[in-house]
Design a protein around this motif. Structure first.
Motif, PDB file in Angstrom:
ATOM      1  N   LEU A  71       2.488  -9.482  -4.188  1.00 55.22           N
ATOM      2  CA  LEU A  71       1.395  -9.004  -2.478  1.00 55.22           C
ATOM      3  C   LEU A  71       1.343 -10.089  -1.330  1.00 55.22           C
ATOM      4  CD1 LEU A  71      -1.297  -8.372  -4.782  1.00 55.22           C
ATOM      5  CD2 LEU A  71       0.616  -6.480  -3.721  1.00 55.22           C
ATOM      6  N   GLY A  72       1.410  -9.665  -0.058  1.00 54.80           N
ATOM      7  CA  GLY A  72       1.013 -10.680   0.911  1.00 54.80           C
ATOM      8  C   GLY A  72       0.146 -11.085   0.314  1.00 54.80           C
ATOM      9  N   GLU A  98       2.457   8.361   0.637  1.00 52.45           N
ATOM     10  CA  GLU A  98       1.990   8.168  -0.734  1.00 52.45           C
ATOM     11  C   GLU A  98       3.036   7.762  -1.505  1.00 52.45           C
ATOM     12  OE1 GLU A  98       2.125  12.052  -3.082  1.00 52.45           O
ATOM     13  OE2 GLU A  98       0.037  11.839  -2.295  1.00 52.45           O
ATOM     14  N   TRP A  99       2.254   6.242  -2.488  1.00 57.17           N
ATOM     15  CA  TRP A  99       3.355   5.655  -2.997  1.00 57.17           C
ATOM     16  C   TRP A  99       2.748   5.202  -4.280  1.00 57.17           C
ATOM     17  CZ3 TRP A  99       1.141   0.336  -4.258  1.00 57.17           C
ATOM     18  CH2 TRP A  99      -0.176  -0.309  -3.783  1.00 57.17           C
ATOM     19  N   ASP A 100       3.980   5.406  -5.353  1.00 61.46           N
ATOM     20  CA  ASP A 100       4.112   4.966  -6.594  1.00 61.46           C
ATOM     21  C   ASP A 100       3.299   3.480  -7.057  1.00 61.46           C
ATOM     22  OD1 ASP A 100       4.821   7.287  -7.650  1.00 61.46           O
ATOM     23  OD2 ASP A 100       6.694   6.683  -7.513  1.00 61.46           O
ATOM     24  N   PHE A 101       2.626   3.132  -7.664  1.00 56.98           N
ATOM     25  CA  PHE A 101       2.101   2.480  -8.397  1.00 56.98           C
ATOM     26  C   PHE A 101       1.814   2.707  -9.546  1.00 56.98           C
ATOM     27  CE2 PHE A 101      -0.912  -1.364  -9.194  1.00 56.98           C
ATOM     28  CZ  PHE A 101      -0.273  -2.561  -9.290  1.00 56.98           C
ATOM     29  N   ASN A 102       2.066   1.852 -11.110  1.00 55.82           N
ATOM     30  CA  ASN A 102       1.758   1.780 -12.469  1.00 55.82           C
ATOM     31  C   ASN A 102       0.240   1.512 -13.002  1.00 55.82           C
ATOM     32  OD1 ASN A 102       2.239   0.474 -15.323  1.00 55.82           O
ATOM     33  ND2 ASN A 102       3.895   1.955 -14.985  1.00 55.82           N
ATOM     34  N   PRO A 119      -2.064   5.459   1.358  1.00 56.58           N
ATOM     35  CA  PRO A 119      -2.266   4.017   0.772  1.00 56.58           C
ATOM     36  C   PRO A 119      -3.738   3.037   1.741  1.00 56.58           C
ATOM     37  CG  PRO A 119      -0.696   4.499   2.288  1.00 56.58           C
ATOM     38  CD  PRO A 119      -0.981   5.541   1.929  1.00 56.58           C
ATOM     39  N   GLN A 120      -4.477   4.471   2.096  1.00 55.06           N
ATOM     40  CA  GLN A 120      -6.061   4.290   2.759  1.00 55.06           C
ATOM     41  C   GLN A 120      -6.387   5.370   2.593  1.00 55.06           C
ATOM     42  OE1 GLN A 120      -6.034   3.841   7.156  1.00 55.06           O
ATOM     43  NE2 GLN A 120      -6.139   1.993   7.384  1.00 55.06           N
ATOM     44  N   LEU A 121      -7.796   4.674   2.980  1.00 54.15           N
ATOM     45  CA  LEU A 121      -8.706   6.289   2.586  1.00 54.15           C
ATOM     46  C   LEU A 121     -10.247   5.066   3.527  1.00 54.15           C
ATOM     47  CD1 LEU A 121     -11.662   4.646   0.601  1.00 54.15           C
ATOM     48  CD2 LEU A 121      -9.495   5.032  -1.433  1.00 54.15           C
ATOM     49  N   ARG A 122     -11.022   6.011   3.792  1.00 58.45           N
ATOM     50  CA  ARG A 122     -12.088   5.431   4.475  1.00 58.45           C
ATOM     51  C   ARG A 122     -13.380   5.915   3.604  1.00 58.45           C
ATOM     52  NH1 ARG A 122     -12.345   8.722   8.935  1.00 58.45           N
ATOM     53  NH2 ARG A 122     -14.150   9.508   8.052  1.00 58.45           N
ATOM     54  N   GLY A 139      -4.259  -1.065   0.258  1.00 57.56           N
ATOM     55  CA  GLY A 139      -3.152  -0.940  -0.276  1.00 57.56           C
ATOM     56  C   GLY A 139      -3.759  -0.839  -1.788  1.00 57.56           C
ATOM     57  N   LEU A 140      -4.217  -2.128  -2.310  1.00 62.22           N
ATOM     58  CA  LEU A 140      -4.040  -1.681  -3.527  1.00 62.22           C
ATOM     59  C   LEU A 140      -5.681  -1.706  -4.475  1.00 62.22           C
ATOM     60  CD1 LEU A 140      -2.458  -2.611  -6.994  1.00 62.22           C
ATOM     61  CD2 LEU A 140      -3.247  -4.659  -6.946  1.00 62.22           C
ATOM     62  N   LEU A 141      -6.933  -2.715  -3.209  1.00 65.54           N
ATOM     63  CA  LEU A 141      -7.707  -2.132  -3.302  1.00 65.54           C
ATOM     64  C   LEU A 141      -8.182  -0.549  -3.284  1.00 65.54           C
ATOM     65  CD1 LEU A 141     -10.407  -4.390  -3.040  1.00 65.54           C
ATOM     66  CD2 LEU A 141      -9.981  -4.292  -0.841  1.00 65.54           C
ATOM     67  N   ALA A 142      -7.451  -0.090  -2.328  1.00 65.08           N
ATOM     68  CA  ALA A 142      -7.799   1.274  -1.910  1.00 65.08           C
ATOM     69  C   ALA A 142      -7.170   1.869  -3.319  1.00 65.08           C
ATOM     70  CB  ALA A 142      -6.974   1.905  -1.590  1.00 65.08           C
ATOM     71  N   ARG A 143      -6.359   1.534  -4.226  1.00 70.83           N
ATOM     72  CA  ARG A 143      -5.837   2.738  -5.074  1.00 70.83           C
ATOM     73  C   ARG A 143      -6.801   2.126  -6.202  1.00 70.83           C
ATOM     74  NH1 ARG A 143      -1.440   4.636  -7.240  1.00 70.83           N
ATOM     75  NH2 ARG A 143      -0.390   4.533  -5.254  1.00 70.83           N
ATOM     76  N   VAL A 144      -7.400   1.885  -6.406  1.00 69.25           N
ATOM     77  CA  VAL A 144      -8.394   0.819  -7.495  1.00 69.25           C
ATOM     78  C   VAL A 144      -9.485   1.799  -7.486  1.00 69.25           C
ATOM     79  CG1 VAL A 144      -9.361  -0.937  -8.412  1.00 69.25           C
ATOM     80  CG2 VAL A 144      -7.437  -2.196  -8.131  1.00 69.25           C
ATOM     81  N   ILE A 145     -10.003   1.848  -5.999  1.00 64.74           N
ATOM     82  CA  ILE A 145     -11.210   2.394  -5.670  1.00 64.74           C
ATOM     83  C   ILE A 145     -10.817   3.889  -5.961  1.00 64.74           C
ATOM     84  CG2 ILE A 145     -12.440   3.333  -3.774  1.00 64.74           C
ATOM     85  CD1 ILE A 145     -11.761   0.906  -2.324  1.00 64.74           C
TER      86      ILE A 145
END
Length: 196
Positions: A71-72, A98-102, A119-122, A139-145
């Motif tokens: 991650l950056g 859409e993007w893949d993540f394990n 990758p993005q949500l409101r 990003g990853l934050l959106a994915r966990v949510i």
């Protein structure tokens, strides 16, 4: 207090959870217990249905992801300090390619699969003080949510897999529901045969 995490196969994981109001009984204790349960299981998120409560509440602490070298620096920084309780959440919009993540799930131990998500949500929700919030995450934050939000909608990450992948996982999922798995945190299994 560490609570048992409900395993795959329990009907509570398939219910669309209900909103709660500020006089929900012992809410502060419940939130504290959920944090303790999540940390004990080394999770980054936990939804109320995963401890057997069909209510619209989940919590997220993404700090374990902050060390990910893929991650950056900006995303690492955002993940490091992120710890929140989401009550009565509603995802208003999801955007992007859409993007893949394990992904994995505390209710489905030892199974990890690539899942596609935007990758993005409101999202709008009330915090633990019942103050209304509307925020945008990516990003990853959106994915966990998104993953935790799915739990309050009765959806599991395995639902997002191809039918072939689901067939390949069926036996492993059945074993999880019967408690035929080794986990290092407290769980409740829906299909354990009584008297064994």
């Amino acid at each position: 207090m560490i609570l048992p995490i409900v395993a795959y196969g329990d009907p509570v994981l398939r219910k669309v959870a209900k909103d709660i109001d500020s006089d929900y009984p012992k809410l502060t204790d419940l939130i504290a217990n959920m944090w303790e349960t999540m940390y004990n299981a080394h999770g980054v998120g936990l939804a109320a249905p995963q401890i057997g409560l069909p209510i619209r509440m989940f919590l997220v602490d993404t700090s374990p992801f902050a060390d990910d070298e893929d991650l950056g620096p900006e995303e690492q920084e955002a993940l490091k300090g992120f710890k929140k309780v989401f009550i009565n959440a509603k995802i208003e919009e999801e955007t992007g390619e859409e993007w893949d993540f394990n992904e994995g799930c505390l209710s489905i131990p030892d199974i990890r699969e690539d899942v596609k998500r935007k990758p993005q949500l409101r999202i709008s929700y009330v915090d633990e003080d019942f103050k209304p919030q509307t925020e945008i995450y990516d990003g990853l934050l959106a994915r966990v949510i998104q993953h935790e939000y799915d739990h309050i909608e009765g959806v599991l990450f395995t639902d997002k897999l191809s039918s072939l992948k689901k067939r390949l996982l069926k036996n492993r999922l059945d074993k999880i529901s019967k408690g035929k798995i080794n986990v290092d945190y407290k769980m409740r299994f829906p299909n354990i045969k009584k008297g064994r």
